[in-house]
Design a protein around this motif. Structure first.
Motif, PDB file in Angstrom:
ATOM      1  N   PHE A 483      55.503 157.248  82.100  1.00  0.00           N
ATOM      2  CA  PHE A 483      56.173 155.953  81.995  1.00  0.00           C
ATOM      3  C   PHE A 483      55.369 155.016  81.107  1.00  0.00           C
ATOM      4  O   PHE A 483      54.144 154.916  81.235  1.00  0.00           O
ATOM      5  CB  PHE A 483      56.352 155.337  83.381  1.00  0.00           C
ATOM      6  N   VAL A 484      56.062 154.334  80.177  1.00  0.00           N
ATOM      7  CA  VAL A 484      55.454 153.330  79.302  1.00  0.00           C
ATOM      8  C   VAL A 484      56.150 152.012  79.607  1.00  0.00           C
ATOM      9  O   VAL A 484      57.333 151.837  79.284  1.00  0.00           O
ATOM     10  CB  VAL A 484      55.605 153.695  77.816  1.00  0.00           C
ATOM     11  N   GLU A 485      55.420 151.072  80.217  1.00  0.00           N
ATOM     12  CA  GLU A 485      56.064 149.861  80.750  1.00  0.00           C
ATOM     13  C   GLU A 485      56.766 149.053  79.669  1.00  0.00           C
ATOM     14  O   GLU A 485      57.876 148.567  79.883  1.00  0.00           O
ATOM     15  CB  GLU A 485      55.048 149.003  81.490  1.00  0.00           C
ATOM     16  N   HIS A 486      56.165 148.870  78.510  1.00  0.00           N
ATOM     17  CA  HIS A 486      56.792 148.104  77.440  1.00  0.00           C
ATOM     18  C   HIS A 486      57.130 149.009  76.254  1.00  0.00           C
ATOM     19  O   HIS A 486      57.132 148.573  75.105  1.00  0.00           O
ATOM     20  CB  HIS A 486      55.869 146.965  76.995  1.00  0.00           C
ATOM     21  N   GLY A 487      57.443 150.247  76.559  1.00  0.00           N
ATOM     22  CA  GLY A 487      57.700 151.217  75.504  1.00  0.00           C
ATOM     23  C   GLY A 487      59.172 151.412  75.219  1.00  0.00           C
ATOM     24  O   GLY A 487      60.040 150.686  75.706  1.00  0.00           O
ATOM     25  N   GLY A 488      59.438 152.398  74.388  1.00  0.00           N
ATOM     26  CA  GLY A 488      60.805 152.716  74.018  1.00  0.00           C
ATOM     27  C   GLY A 488      61.270 151.954  72.796  1.00  0.00           C
ATOM     28  O   GLY A 488      60.556 151.092  72.255  1.00  0.00           O
ATOM     29  N   TYR A 490      63.284 149.649  72.495  1.00  0.00           N
ATOM     30  CA  TYR A 490      63.569 148.227  72.680  1.00  0.00           C
ATOM     31  C   TYR A 490      62.416 147.484  73.352  1.00  0.00           C
ATOM     32  O   TYR A 490      62.532 146.283  73.621  1.00  0.00           O
ATOM     33  CB  TYR A 490      64.861 148.072  73.507  1.00  0.00           C
ATOM     34  N   GLY A 491      61.325 148.180  73.650  1.00  0.00           N
ATOM     35  CA  GLY A 491      60.173 147.537  74.252  1.00  0.00           C
ATOM     36  C   GLY A 491      60.380 147.068  75.670  1.00  0.00           C
ATOM     37  O   GLY A 491      59.607 146.248  76.176  1.00  0.00           O
ATOM     38  N   ARG A 492      61.394 147.584  76.344  1.00  0.00           N
ATOM     39  CA  ARG A 492      61.711 147.143  77.704  1.00  0.00           C
ATOM     40  C   ARG A 492      61.289 148.144  78.775  1.00  0.00           C
ATOM     41  O   ARG A 492      61.419 147.872  79.957  1.00  0.00           O
ATOM     42  CB  ARG A 492      63.223 146.921  77.824  1.00  0.00           C
ATOM     43  N   GLY A 493      60.861 149.290  78.366  1.00  0.00           N
ATOM     44  CA  GLY A 493      60.493 150.331  79.318  1.00  0.00           C
ATOM     45  C   GLY A 493      60.983 151.684  78.841  1.00  0.00           C
ATOM     46  O   GLY A 493      62.044 151.807  78.216  1.00  0.00           O
ATOM     47  N   TYR A 494      60.151 152.704  79.113  1.00  0.00           N
ATOM     48  CA  TYR A 494      60.473 154.045  78.624  1.00  0.00           C
ATOM     49  C   TYR A 494      59.954 155.067  79.632  1.00  0.00           C
ATOM     50  O   TYR A 494      58.880 154.904  80.219  1.00  0.00           O
ATOM     51  CB  TYR A 494      59.813 154.282  77.266  1.00  0.00           C
ATOM     52  N   LEU A 495      60.726 156.154  79.828  1.00  0.00           N
ATOM     53  CA  LEU A 495      60.300 157.216  80.730  1.00  0.00           C
ATOM     54  C   LEU A 495      60.621 158.561  80.099  1.00  0.00           C
ATOM     55  O   LEU A 495      61.745 158.801  79.649  1.00  0.00           O
ATOM     56  CB  LEU A 495      61.008 157.095  82.091  1.00  0.00           C
ATOM     57  N   LEU A 496      59.617 159.453  80.086  1.00  0.00           N
ATOM     58  CA  LEU A 496      59.791 160.823  79.619  1.00  0.00           C
ATOM     59  C   LEU A 496      59.588 161.766  80.797  1.00  0.00           C
ATOM     60  O   LEU A 496      58.631 161.617  81.565  1.00  0.00           O
ATOM     61  CB  LEU A 496      58.781 161.149  78.509  1.00  0.00           C
ATOM     62  N   CYS A 497      60.489 162.709  80.918  1.00  0.00           N
ATOM     63  CA  CYS A 497      60.450 163.687  82.009  1.00  0.00           C
ATOM     64  C   CYS A 497      60.396 165.079  81.395  1.00  0.00           C
ATOM     65  O   CYS A 497      61.134 165.384  80.449  1.00  0.00           O
ATOM     66  CB  CYS A 497      61.692 163.525  82.887  1.00  0.00           C
ATOM     67  N   ASP A 498      59.537 165.927  81.932  1.00  0.00           N
ATOM     68  CA  ASP A 498      59.389 167.300  81.437  1.00  0.00           C
ATOM     69  C   ASP A 498      59.392 168.226  82.656  1.00  0.00           C
ATOM     70  O   ASP A 498      58.596 168.041  83.581  1.00  0.00           O
ATOM     71  CB  ASP A 498      58.067 167.426  80.671  1.00  0.00           C
ATOM     72  N   VAL A 575      64.465 158.208  78.760  1.00  0.00           N
ATOM     73  CA  VAL A 575      65.300 157.024  78.969  1.00  0.00           C
ATOM     74  C   VAL A 575      64.629 155.839  78.297  1.00  0.00           C
ATOM     75  O   VAL A 575      63.418 155.618  78.467  1.00  0.00           O
ATOM     76  CB  VAL A 575      65.500 156.752  80.474  1.00  0.00           C
ATOM     77  N   HIS A 576      65.415 155.092  77.516  1.00  0.00           N
ATOM     78  CA  HIS A 576      64.978 153.827  76.919  1.00  0.00           C
ATOM     79  C   HIS A 576      65.722 152.689  77.616  1.00  0.00           C
ATOM     80  O   HIS A 576      66.959 152.631  77.557  1.00  0.00           O
ATOM     81  CB  HIS A 576      65.325 153.766  75.428  1.00  0.00           C
ATOM     82  N   VAL A 577      64.994 151.809  78.300  1.00  0.00           N
ATOM     83  CA  VAL A 577      65.627 150.604  78.845  1.00  0.00           C
ATOM     84  C   VAL A 577      65.961 149.691  77.666  1.00  0.00           C
ATOM     85  O   VAL A 577      65.093 149.364  76.849  1.00  0.00           O
ATOM     86  CB  VAL A 577      64.701 149.889  79.841  1.00  0.00           C
ATOM     87  N   ARG A 578      67.212 149.305  77.544  1.00  0.00           N
ATOM     88  CA  ARG A 578      67.662 148.528  76.392  1.00  0.00           C
ATOM     89  C   ARG A 578      67.685 147.029  76.678  1.00  0.00           C
ATOM     90  O   ARG A 578      67.333 146.206  75.837  1.00  0.00           O
ATOM     91  CB  ARG A 578      69.062 148.995  75.976  1.00  0.00           C
ATOM     92  N   GLU A 579      68.112 146.683  77.889  1.00  0.00           N
ATOM     93  CA  GLU A 579      68.281 145.256  78.187  1.00  0.00           C
ATOM     94  C   GLU A 579      68.097 145.025  79.674  1.00  0.00           C
ATOM     95  O   GLU A 579      68.509 145.855  80.503  1.00  0.00           O
ATOM     96  CB  GLU A 579      69.697 144.812  77.767  1.00  0.00           C
ATOM     97  N   VAL A 580      67.475 143.896  80.023  1.00  0.00           N
ATOM     98  CA  VAL A 580      67.360 143.448  81.407  1.00  0.00           C
ATOM     99  C   VAL A 580      67.818 142.004  81.422  1.00  0.00           C
ATOM    100  O   VAL A 580      67.160 141.129  80.861  1.00  0.00           O
ATOM    101  CB  VAL A 580      65.915 143.573  81.930  1.00  0.00           C
ATOM    102  N   VAL A 581      68.958 141.744  82.027  1.00  0.00           N
ATOM    103  CA  VAL A 581      69.583 140.418  81.967  1.00  0.00           C
ATOM    104  C   VAL A 581      69.762 139.884  83.380  1.00  0.00           C
ATOM    105  O   VAL A 581      70.300 140.566  84.253  1.00  0.00           O
ATOM    106  CB  VAL A 581      70.949 140.484  81.250  1.00  0.00           C
ATOM    107  N   ARG A 582      69.313 138.632  83.570  1.00  0.00           N
ATOM    108  CA  ARG A 582      69.512 137.979  84.862  1.00  0.00           C
ATOM    109  C   ARG A 582      70.847 137.254  84.857  1.00  0.00           C
ATOM    110  O   ARG A 582      71.128 136.445  83.971  1.00  0.00           O
ATOM    111  CB  ARG A 582      68.388 136.988  85.126  1.00  0.00           C
ATOM    112  N   GLU A 583      71.684 137.587  85.862  1.00  0.00           N
ATOM    113  CA  GLU A 583      72.994 136.935  85.962  1.00  0.00           C
ATOM    114  C   GLU A 583      73.531 137.110  87.373  1.00  0.00           C
ATOM    115  O   GLU A 583      73.291 138.117  88.029  1.00  0.00           O
ATOM    116  CB  GLU A 583      73.986 137.523  84.945  1.00  0.00           C
TER     117      GLU A 583
END
Length: 622
Positions: A483-488, A490-498, A575-583
């Motif tokens: 897991f890369v917290e500010h990766g991917g 879009y810089g929102r989070g990234y996870l690689l699974c193997d 997985v690349h997290v693209r957006e985190v929106v508060r609503e």
């Protein structure tokens, strides 16, 4: 007792009866000379993942005393078991035989999820006689009668015309009787159901023991009862002589559970009709089998074979169990895997019934989902309810060695639509399927993390942030994660699974017969689980609740350009997290992901969307 066809008449069998493990008699029919040859008692292993057989109707009674057994013998299934056991027409009433259950006094029945093998259990008291000794033949007949009652209790008769009980002779049967046993007085029967299935015909097999209140005096291994249609009766769908299942509102069905079972793992002539040109090749378009079969009935009659009328719609049904494995193993939530499977299986069966399964009869032919989109409109508790799938054929495109079909689909319960989408299926001959090159034109494009220089700091997922899935749905259980917290992207989070591919993975055996391939729905479910793990790992949720849930109305899109089979070595997914929106007092998280097989990217999933309900333990940014 070993039951095998005799060398004489085909309707007689040879029985071997053992006392304390040693054979006492071998009989043609039920009487005959003595024989002496040792037969070891079979040892049966407990299943790691017991199959969840779904009864064709839910019985109102689970204990039948003598009066109910007499009524059952006379054909009063509705009065004894309930309205769902009433036939769509008179053809499904079993043959009436006044003494059908004459050896039984009191019967208690339980279904899937109970018993030693989790397939069900029957206990019964045998009727007291005149005090004369009870023979082993009497015990055998009592076991047959008890299993016949269980077959009716599970509704197996509802998919056959004029069902007639007969002994199951597809596997050896052994009987052992204690030498010192006094087979008199009150005896009890316990049957541990070993298997229950509709193929080749509806049947129940069990290991049965008899006791006298003090000890076990006899046991039977692999005794069974099968229901058969009358001779010369056609079982193809839509035939006027076939058992006509009906929907809850009384509409007659074109094809029933028997046809779906044969489409999964039986005779395709029964699944699609003997008048159709069904290929003898082993690899043909089939439904998944076992617990992955998520289709029960086709309500509407399809067009003539080879006709593919664009805009034509077909209704199918699936009965969700009260406690389905896929919800139980997903923390009590309906997995997207199920919604995809029950939708796409309906579309595939419709396409096959229209004639796609009969094309290229001299070649292997497979069916694969290629792409699609879906929207979850409502969150519905589906347990114990009947889903109606409506499949609309939007286009049929013939190609050299293949054909493509595009469908629209809707899922509804109680008249309310809760899930919609579109999908494209391809029916491929083997040479055409072999030309699939992945999503990048055959190029081996690695995951994002492997392209980064310098390599970012990563950390593995903590067990606490795993998806909550268990058993067959625990796709992250054997995976290595980074897991890369500010990766991917879009810089929102990234996870690689193997994770490695295990040729013994449960889905290969069920998807499909003679054509094992991992369902694409498993890949999508893996990416959804990874997205939830990203949400937790990024600290958007720091407490045990609330759980991320699908965002209602959001469109999920996927593309498949390859397959995962038992001989492949490994899977990677990102997985690349693209957006985190508060609503709306909570958070909306969107992401995208891909799946690789042995270095080739073959799945792409876009617009994964989760809703994180508002909570003091939730945080995020916009």
């Amino acid at each position: 007792m070993t039951a095998v066809p005799s060398q004489g008449r085909p309707d007689t069998h040879v029985w071997e009866v053992c006392h304390d493990g040693l054979p006492l008699a071998e009989v043609s029919g039920l009487s005959g000379p003595l024989a002496l040859s040792a037969t070891p008692w079979p040892v049966r292993q407990l299943p790691a993942q017991p199959r969840q057989f779904r009864a064709l109707a839910q019985a109102a009674r689970h204990r039948l005393r003598r009066a109910e057994l007499d009524r059952l013998s006379n054909g009063d299934l509705v009065g004894v078991l309930g309205a769902p056991f009433g036939p769509g027409d008179s053809s499904t009433i079993p043959d009436r035989t006044a003494d059908a259950f004459a050896l039984l006094e009191d019967v208690v029945l339980t279904g899937t999820g109970t018993g030693r093998y989790r397939q069900g259990r029957v206990t019964a008291t045998l009727r007291s006689g005149t005090g004369e000794p009870v023979t082993w033949q009497t015990l055998l007949f009592a076991a047959w009668q008890a299993l016949h009652v269980h077959a009716l209790h599970q509704g197996l008769h509802l998919c056959l015309p004029g069902p007639r009980p007969a002994p199951w002779t597809e596997e050896p049967v052994h009987i052992e009787v204690r030498d010192a046993a006094d087979l008199r007085g009150a005896l009890t029967l316990e049957a541990e159901i070993v298997s229950i299935s509709l193929v080749p015909r509806p049947h129940v097999t069990a290991d049965v023991s008899f006791g006298d209140g003090r000890t076990t005096i006899a046991r039977l291994h692999s005794v069974g009862c099968v229901l058969r249609e009358p001779p010369e009766r056609d079982l193809g769908p839509g035939d006027s002589g076939v058992a006509q299942r009906r929907t809850e509102d009384g509409q007659q069905c074109f094809a029933n559970e028997l046809h779906m079972a044969h489409a999964a793992e039986g005779d395709l002539r029964i699944a699609h009709g003997t008048a159709r040109n069904c290929s003898a090749r082993l690899v043909r378009p089939r439904l998944p089998r076992g617990d992955l079969l998520m289709l029960d009935r086709l309500v509407d009659s399809p067009a003539e074979p080879g006709q593919y009328p664009a805009g034509s719609s077909y209704v199918t049904e699936y009965d969700v169990p009260a406690s389905p494995w896929y919800i139980d193993e997903n923390g009590g939530r309906t997995p997207h895997l199920f919604l995809l499977e029950t939708s796409l299986q309906a579309a595939a069966f419709v396409g096959a019934s229209l004639g796609a399964c009969m094309e290229y009869p001299d070649q292997d032919l497979t069916v694969r989902n290629l792409e699609g989109c879906s929207r979850l409109l409502q969150a519905v508790d589906l347990r114990g309810r009947t889903i109606r799938q409506r499949t609309t054929l939007l286009a049929h495109t013939p190609l050299p060695g293949a054909s493509l079909q595009r469908y629209g689909y809707e899922l509804a319960v109680g008249g309310e639509t809760f899930y919609t989408g579109e999908a494209v299926h391809g029916f491929f001959t083997e040479p055409v399927l072999a030309h699939q090159q992945g999503l990048d034109g055959g190029r081996l494009v690695p995951p994002w993390l492997q392209l980064q220089t310098p390599r970012p700091v990563t950390r593995p997922l903590e067990p606490a942030v795993h998806s909550g899935a268990s058993g067959r749905l625990a796709f992250l259980a054997r995976a290595t994660t980074e897991f890369v917290e500010h990766g991917g992207r879009y810089g929102r989070g990234y996870l690689l699974c193997d994770k490695p591919i295990d040729p013994d993975d449960w889905f290969f055996d069920q998807h499909f017969l003679h054509d094992p391939v991992m369902p694409g729905s498993c890949g999508i479910e893996l990416l959804l689980q990874m997205t939830r793990a990203c949400v937790r790992s990024a600290g958007i949720i720091t407490g045990p609740r609330p759980e991320p849930v699908p965002l209602l109305g959001a469109e999920l899109r996927w593309t498949y350009r390859g397959q995962i089979q038992p001989h492949h070595r490994g899977i990677q997914a990102e997985v690349h997290v693209r957006e985190v929106v508060r609503e709306g007092g909570g958070w909306t998280v969107t992401a995208e992901g891909s799946v690789w097989r042995d270095g080739l990217r073959i799945y792409a999933v876009h617009d994964i969307a989760l809703r994180v309900p508002g909570d003091r333990s939730a945080r995020g940014d916009s």
